[in-house]
Design a protein around this motif. Structure first.
Motif, PDB file in Angstrom:
ATOM      1  N   ILE A 221       0.924  -1.221   0.102  1.00  0.00           N
ATOM      2  CA  ILE A 221      -0.098  -0.093   0.107  1.00  0.00           C
ATOM      3  C   ILE A 221       0.915   1.301   0.080  1.00  0.00           C
ATOM      4  CG2 ILE A 221      -1.810   1.300   1.450  1.00  0.00           C
ATOM      5  CD1 ILE A 221      -2.891  -1.234   2.376  1.00  0.00           C
ATOM      6  N   ALA A 222       2.045   1.346   0.660  1.00  0.00           N
ATOM      7  CA  ALA A 222       2.977   2.200   0.696  1.00  0.00           C
ATOM      8  C   ALA A 222       3.499   2.470  -0.709  1.00  0.00           C
ATOM      9  CB  ALA A 222       3.913   2.112   1.694  1.00  0.00           C
ATOM     10  N   GLY A 223       3.871   1.485  -1.471  1.00  0.00           N
ATOM     11  CA  GLY A 223       4.254   1.693  -2.556  1.00  0.00           C
ATOM     12  C   GLY A 223       3.187   2.231  -3.645  1.00  0.00           C
ATOM     13  N   ALA A 224       2.241   1.703  -3.585  1.00  0.00           N
ATOM     14  CA  ALA A 224       0.958   1.952  -4.447  1.00  0.00           C
ATOM     15  C   ALA A 224       0.760   3.701  -4.164  1.00  0.00           C
ATOM     16  CB  ALA A 224      -0.295   1.464  -4.198  1.00  0.00           C
ATOM     17  N   THR A 225       0.910   4.325  -2.747  1.00  0.00           N
ATOM     18  CA  THR A 225       1.006   5.434  -2.577  1.00  0.00           C
ATOM     19  C   THR A 225       1.982   6.062  -3.147  1.00  0.00           C
ATOM     20  OG1 THR A 225      -0.342   5.106  -0.562  1.00  0.00           O
ATOM     21  CG2 THR A 225       0.512   7.137  -0.572  1.00  0.00           C
ATOM     22  N   LEU A 226       3.010   5.833  -2.924  1.00  0.00           N
ATOM     23  CA  LEU A 226       4.219   6.473  -3.599  1.00  0.00           C
ATOM     24  C   LEU A 226       4.164   6.621  -5.118  1.00  0.00           C
ATOM     25  CD1 LEU A 226       7.062   4.965  -1.411  1.00  0.00           C
ATOM     26  CD2 LEU A 226       6.341   7.415  -1.352  1.00  0.00           C
ATOM     27  N   ILE A 227       3.674   5.599  -5.666  1.00  0.00           N
ATOM     28  CA  ILE A 227       3.461   5.634  -7.113  1.00  0.00           C
ATOM     29  C   ILE A 227       2.505   6.693  -7.793  1.00  0.00           C
ATOM     30  CG2 ILE A 227       2.286   4.535  -9.075  1.00  0.00           C
ATOM     31  CD1 ILE A 227       3.406   1.742  -7.995  1.00  0.00           C
ATOM     32  N   ARG A 228       1.356   7.055  -7.004  1.00  0.00           N
ATOM     33  CA  ARG A 228       0.633   8.161  -7.174  1.00  0.00           C
ATOM     34  C   ARG A 228       1.505   9.601  -7.266  1.00  0.00           C
ATOM     35  NH1 ARG A 228      -4.157   8.608  -3.659  1.00  0.00           N
ATOM     36  NH2 ARG A 228      -4.576  10.339  -5.220  1.00  0.00           N
ATOM     37  N   PHE A 229       2.275   9.684  -6.064  1.00  0.00           N
ATOM     38  CA  PHE A 229       2.898  10.935  -6.011  1.00  0.00           C
ATOM     39  C   PHE A 229       4.132  11.006  -6.924  1.00  0.00           C
ATOM     40  CE2 PHE A 229       1.372  10.762  -1.630  1.00  0.00           C
ATOM     41  CZ  PHE A 229       1.070  12.299  -1.387  1.00  0.00           C
ATOM     42  N   LEU A 230       4.714   9.727  -7.369  1.00  0.00           N
ATOM     43  CA  LEU A 230       5.573   9.788  -8.552  1.00  0.00           C
ATOM     44  C   LEU A 230       5.151  10.107  -9.798  1.00  0.00           C
ATOM     45  CD1 LEU A 230       8.506   9.216  -9.489  1.00  0.00           C
ATOM     46  CD2 LEU A 230       7.848   6.595  -9.751  1.00  0.00           C
ATOM     47  N   VAL A 231       3.946   9.713 -10.165  1.00  0.00           N
ATOM     48  CA  VAL A 231       3.403  10.361 -11.345  1.00  0.00           C
ATOM     49  C   VAL A 231       2.948  11.861 -11.314  1.00  0.00           C
ATOM     50  CG1 VAL A 231       1.195   9.840 -12.657  1.00  0.00           C
ATOM     51  CG2 VAL A 231       2.511   7.964 -11.811  1.00  0.00           C
ATOM     52  N   ALA A 232       2.631  12.305 -10.310  1.00  0.00           N
ATOM     53  CA  ALA A 232       2.143  13.682 -10.067  1.00  0.00           C
ATOM     54  C   ALA A 232       3.490  14.419 -10.122  1.00  0.00           C
ATOM     55  CB  ALA A 232       1.556  13.860  -8.596  1.00  0.00           C
ATOM     56  N   ARG A 233       4.500  14.160  -9.672  1.00  0.00           N
ATOM     57  CA  ARG A 233       5.771  14.912  -9.397  1.00  0.00           C
ATOM     58  C   ARG A 233       6.491  14.713 -10.866  1.00  0.00           C
ATOM     59  NH1 ARG A 233       3.336  16.119  -6.096  1.00  0.00           N
ATOM     60  NH2 ARG A 233       3.600  16.233  -4.002  1.00  0.00           N
ATOM     61  N   LYS A 234       6.272  13.768 -11.745  1.00  0.00           N
ATOM     62  CA  LYS A 234       6.812  13.712 -13.171  1.00  0.00           C
ATOM     63  C   LYS A 234       5.994  14.544 -13.964  1.00  0.00           C
ATOM     64  CE  LYS A 234       8.695   8.915 -13.472  1.00  0.00           C
ATOM     65  NZ  LYS A 234       8.653   7.906 -14.361  1.00  0.00           N
ATOM     66  N   ALA A 235       4.842  14.756 -13.626  1.00  0.00           N
ATOM     67  CA  ALA A 235       3.988  15.703 -14.419  1.00  0.00           C
ATOM     68  C   ALA A 235       4.360  17.125 -13.941  1.00  0.00           C
ATOM     69  CB  ALA A 235       2.511  15.203 -13.988  1.00  0.00           C
ATOM     70  N   GLN A 236       4.794  17.366 -12.644  1.00  0.00           N
ATOM     71  CA  GLN A 236       5.050  18.777 -12.448  1.00  0.00           C
ATOM     72  C   GLN A 236       6.578  19.188 -12.685  1.00  0.00           C
ATOM     73  OE1 GLN A 236       4.037  18.303  -8.368  1.00  0.00           O
ATOM     74  NE2 GLN A 236       2.148  19.598  -8.501  1.00  0.00           N
ATOM     75  N   GLY A 237       7.384  18.135 -13.087  1.00  0.00           N
ATOM     76  CA  GLY A 237       8.812  18.235 -13.588  1.00  0.00           C
ATOM     77  C   GLY A 237       9.664  18.471 -12.269  1.00  0.00           C
ATOM     78  N   GLU A 238       9.387  17.927 -11.014  1.00  0.00           N
ATOM     79  CA  GLU A 238      10.063  17.971  -9.918  1.00  0.00           C
ATOM     80  C   GLU A 238      11.140  17.062  -9.995  1.00  0.00           C
ATOM     81  OE1 GLU A 238       7.876  18.560  -6.614  1.00  0.00           O
ATOM     82  OE2 GLU A 238       6.691  20.115  -7.256  1.00  0.00           O
ATOM     83  N   GLU A 239      12.128  17.199 -10.519  1.00  0.00           N
ATOM     84  CA  GLU A 239      13.249  16.111 -10.880  1.00  0.00           C
ATOM     85  C   GLU A 239      13.685  15.417  -9.561  1.00  0.00           C
ATOM     86  OE1 GLU A 239      13.861  14.461 -13.474  1.00  0.00           O
ATOM     87  OE2 GLU A 239      12.388  15.738 -14.748  1.00  0.00           O
ATOM     88  N   ALA A 240      14.180  16.359  -8.436  1.00  0.00           N
ATOM     89  CA  ALA A 240      14.669  15.828  -7.363  1.00  0.00           C
ATOM     90  C   ALA A 240      13.817  14.899  -6.501  1.00  0.00           C
ATOM     91  CB  ALA A 240      15.105  16.946  -6.526  1.00  0.00           C
ATOM     92  N   GLU A 241      12.322  15.571  -6.602  1.00  0.00           N
ATOM     93  CA  GLU A 241      11.392  14.588  -5.798  1.00  0.00           C
ATOM     94  C   GLU A 241      11.203  13.217  -6.471  1.00  0.00           C
ATOM     95  OE1 GLU A 241       9.078  13.931  -2.462  1.00  0.00           O
ATOM     96  OE2 GLU A 241      10.777  15.286  -2.928  1.00  0.00           O
ATOM     97  N   VAL A 242      11.376  13.451  -7.980  1.00  0.00           N
ATOM     98  CA  VAL A 242      11.175  12.220  -8.788  1.00  0.00           C
ATOM     99  C   VAL A 242      12.288  10.931  -8.471  1.00  0.00           C
ATOM    100  CG1 VAL A 242      11.211  11.102 -10.962  1.00  0.00           C
ATOM    101  CG2 VAL A 242       9.593  13.183 -10.943  1.00  0.00           C
ATOM    102  N   VAL A 243      13.386  11.541  -8.342  1.00  0.00           N
ATOM    103  CA  VAL A 243      14.535  10.602  -7.883  1.00  0.00           C
ATOM    104  C   VAL A 243      14.354   9.876  -6.588  1.00  0.00           C
ATOM    105  CG1 VAL A 243      17.204  10.170  -7.390  1.00  0.00           C
ATOM    106  CG2 VAL A 243      16.349  11.840  -9.287  1.00  0.00           C
ATOM    107  N   ARG A 244      13.959  10.817  -5.627  1.00  0.00           N
ATOM    108  CA  ARG A 244      13.663  10.243  -4.160  1.00  0.00           C
ATOM    109  C   ARG A 244      12.631   9.243  -4.213  1.00  0.00           C
ATOM    110  NH1 ARG A 244      11.977  13.628   1.313  1.00  0.00           N
ATOM    111  NH2 ARG A 244      12.085  11.790   2.514  1.00  0.00           N
ATOM    112  N   LEU A 245      11.479   9.736  -4.890  1.00  0.00           N
ATOM    113  CA  LEU A 245      10.360   8.613  -4.874  1.00  0.00           C
ATOM    114  C   LEU A 245      10.673   7.460  -5.685  1.00  0.00           C
ATOM    115  CD1 LEU A 245       7.440  11.395  -5.503  1.00  0.00           C
ATOM    116  CD2 LEU A 245       7.835  10.165  -3.476  1.00  0.00           C
ATOM    117  N   THR A 246      11.229   7.600  -6.572  1.00  0.00           N
ATOM    118  CA  THR A 246      11.797   6.303  -7.379  1.00  0.00           C
ATOM    119  C   THR A 246      12.684   5.369  -6.566  1.00  0.00           C
ATOM    120  OG1 THR A 246      11.871   7.486  -9.540  1.00  0.00           O
ATOM    121  CG2 THR A 246      12.921   5.505  -9.131  1.00  0.00           C
TER     122      THR A 246
END
Length: 264
Positions: A190-215
């Motif tokens: 469930i934590a992984g599924a939640t992080l995926i939602r944030f990962l997709v959102a941060r990719k759409a916003q172009g926040e590269e640093a947060e994308v790396v951390r979430l990945t």
């Protein structure tokens, strides 16, 4: 009878689930890992009951508002002005007294535990993760992941990372994952599924640093589930489900008409 201390516990003083503040008061002589597990399960059940009752009380069960009596309270929308795809209703449940009381209960539940039960490695981690799962279940339907100020999104991410933190502690030991409660691997998923939602959102916003951390955080969860999958099929199945969740969330962002609820 308290067999460890050799003390007889009178039955009339025994705590019951319908006792006043039973989820926040933990008498020493009647509190153990199992009783906390039961309380944590009841707390998670309360959250699921609230979500279900709210959905059918204020909508037709499919997220469509039933009337105009709540129209003046505003519509649930994300930061781009799109109506929430997790159920459209003109009443925000976060404004209700019941939601606020439940949110406060979830927040204070774990902190109310006796000190000896707070260590994630002190006893089975399953009960300790249930309050965090309750926080995710309570706020997931209402979180706007594209808004940095959205309180539900903030609590959702904090809860997912709390599960991740507990997982890291287990990784730092030689504990055999096969002996963990099944709630643990479910919480990781469930934590992984939640992080995926944030990962997709941060990719759409172009926040590269947060994308790396979430990945990196997502890969850590997959690695842990992979280690579990070497001994049981549950871990491998949950990795496949995470991949499916990612594809679904990605396609839902690109084409909202294909979105559907895939979250546990």
């Amino acid at each position: 009878m308290d067999y460890e201390d050799g003390v007889l516990i009178p039955t009339e003083a025994r705590q019951r689930l319908f006792s006043r503040q039973a989820l926040l008061i933990h008498p020493r002589l009647t509190t153990d890992a199992f009783s906390l597990y039961i309380k944590a399960s009841c707390l998670l059940g309360r959250v699921k009951t609230f979500n279900g009752r709210f959905k059918y009380r204020y909508t037709d069960g499919e997220g469509i508002n039933l009337g105009d009596d709540t129209a003046n309270l505003g519509t649930l929308r994300d930061s781009k002005g799109h109506e929430s795809m997790r159920g459209v209703t003109t009443m925000d449940p976060r404004e209700t007294d019941e939601f606020k009381a439940l949110d406060a209960l979830v927040t204070t539940f774990l902190s109310s535990w006796p000190r000896e039960f707070k260590d994630p490695l002190g006893f089975d981690t399953g009960p300790k993760l249930d309050p965090t799962l309750a926080m995710i279940a309570l706020h997931d339907p209402h979180a706007d992941l594209f808004s940095v100020d959205d309180p539900s999104a903030q609590k959702l991410l904090s809860a997912a990372r709390a599960i991740l933190h507990a997982m890291y502690k287990v990784c730092g030991t030689t504990f055999d994952l096969l002996y963990l409660d099944h709630d643990s691997s479910t919480a990781w998923f469930i934590a992984g599924a939640t992080l995926i939602r944030f990962l997709v959102a941060r990719k759409a916003q172009g926040e590269e640093a947060e994308v790396v951390r979430l990945t990196q955080e997502l890969e850590a969860i997959k690695c842990m589930l992979g280690n579990l999958g070497e001994r049981t099929g549950v871990g491998l199945r949950q990795i496949k489900l995470l991949d499916m969740v990612y594809r679904t969330e990605q396609s839902a962002f690109l084409d909202p008409s294909t979105a559907h609820d895939v979250h546990p």
